[in-house]
Enzyme design. Structure first.
Site, mmCIF file in Angstrom:
data_model
loop_
_atom_site.group_PDB
_atom_site.id
_atom_site.type_symbol
_atom_site.label_atom_id
_atom_site.label_comp_id
_atom_site.label_asym_id
_atom_site.label_seq_id
_atom_site.Cartn_x
_atom_site.Cartn_y
_atom_site.Cartn_z
ATOM 1 N N ASP A 177 0.547 -0.795 0.193
ATOM 2 C CA ASP A 177 0.099 -0.355 -0.122
ATOM 3 C C ASP A 177 0.635 1.715 -0.186
ATOM 4 O O ASP A 177 1.654 1.152 0.756
ATOM 5 C CB ASP A 177 -0.824 0.139 1.428
ATOM 6 C CG ASP A 177 -2.110 1.032 1.064
ATOM 7 O OD1 ASP A 177 -3.060 0.814 0.399
ATOM 8 O OD2 ASP A 177 -1.661 2.187 1.679
ATOM 9 N N GLU A 220 -4.650 2.167 -4.362
ATOM 10 C CA GLU A 220 -3.143 2.899 -4.451
ATOM 11 C C GLU A 220 -2.520 1.206 -3.641
ATOM 12 O O GLU A 220 -1.452 1.412 -3.066
ATOM 13 C CB GLU A 220 -3.020 3.273 -3.435
ATOM 14 C CG GLU A 220 -3.417 3.177 -1.702
ATOM 15 C CD GLU A 220 -4.691 3.802 -1.308
ATOM 16 O OE1 GLU A 220 -4.882 4.652 -0.892
ATOM 17 O OE2 GLU A 220 -5.093 4.383 -2.399
#
Length: 300
Positions: A177, A220
């Site tokens: 992430d 993301e």
């Protein structure tokens, strides 16, 4: 069994197959996966033969658990193509009829190998092939990063976990992430945010092996499936990726380069006693949460 006449073929029932010859303008033979872990994939049949199976040495590699290592083979016999079962555990079927030895193939035939995988045998020309490849890629790839998408990731993780459980091999899942990505979007804009995601995708693709799967998991967040990769090896890979991304300055068209970091969560089978893909994902997600809550820019 005697050799076949080049203009005819014998099915397992002993009937002469006198189906019409192939259109000379569509003379390239292929199989397309209709049902299975690689739905939409198209494999070209070479001049000699193509072995279908679960082995890495198979020409048409299918990771479905019910497919034998060297399940069947498609080969040329005169002007026809035939399929031979190679003593598979779950059998080979053409249009619902079990192949006992070998059977002739015609355009549009449905081939079942194992319990669930179904292939379509067909002929294409060069234009058909190019169009299919473009459509297949667009269906499996994320438009921004060009990595595999979440749907393909789930299909592959299911097949890879079954393979690992069956053969007692290791399997790792890494979830990554981008730290503080919302701040990048808010301060630099979405175009810069997109450039960051694309750059992370490039780093991940350059760092893994051909047999590994890299996907955009959502937003993301990224995912890597490491075949035959145990927990220690996954930690080494995760740390290498973390350092590479931390040290990279991402060039953007408008403004100064962007520096980012990532947090990484890892789960590995059989260390994680996962029987379903969702259990492995949950374990990796918990590890990722631990990495984020302990200060980010780390591997857990």
């Amino acid at each position: 069994m005697s050799e076949w006449d080049e203009d005819t073929s014998i099915t397992e029932q002993g009937d002469v197959d006198k189906r019409p010859p192939v259109d000379s303008h569509r003379d390239r033979a292929y199989v397309i996966v209709l049902v299975g872990t690689s739905v939409g994939a198209m494999f070209k049949i070479p001049a000699g033969e193509a072995v279908i199976g679960r082995s890495r040495r198979a020409d048409i590699r299918l990771t479905d658990d019910g497919v034998s290592r060297f399940h069947a083979a498609i080969r040329h016999d005169g002007q026809r193509l035939i399929i031979e079962d190679r003593g598979s555990r779950n059998g080979t079927f053409v249009n619902g009829v079990k192949v006992d030895g070998r059977a002739g193939l015609a355009d549009g035939d449905k081939i079942q190998v194992g319990r669930t995988t179904i292939l379509k045998f067909t002929y294409h020309d060069a234009l058909d092939e190019s169009f299919h490849e473009q459509m297949y890629e667009s269906a499996l790839r994320d438009g921004l990063t060009k990595l595999f998408n979440k749907r393909y990731f789930h299909d592959r993780l299911d097949g890879e976990l079954r393979f690992a459980m069956r053969h007692g091999t290791a399997l790792s899942l890494l979830l990554l992430d981008v730290d503080h990505f919302k701040k990048v979007n808010d301060e630099r804009g979405h175009l810069v945010g997109d450039a960051v995601l694309a750059a992370v995708g490039e780093v991940l693709m350059a760092a893994v092996r051909n047999e590994d799967v890299v996907a955009r998991f959502g937003g993301e967040e990224f995912a890597i499936i490491g075949r035959s990769t145990d927990h220690k090896q996954a930690l080494v890979l995760g740390e290498r990726l973390r350092k590479t991304i931390e040290s990279r300055a991402i060039d953007v068209e408008d403004g100064a380069p962007v520096k980012i970091t990532v947090s990484v969560g890892i789960a590995a089978y059989p260390d994680t006693d996962a029987k379903q893909p969702e259990q492995l994902i949950e374990a990796a997600d918990k590890a990722l949460y631990q990495a984020k809550s302990s200060g980010r820019n780390r591997v857990c």
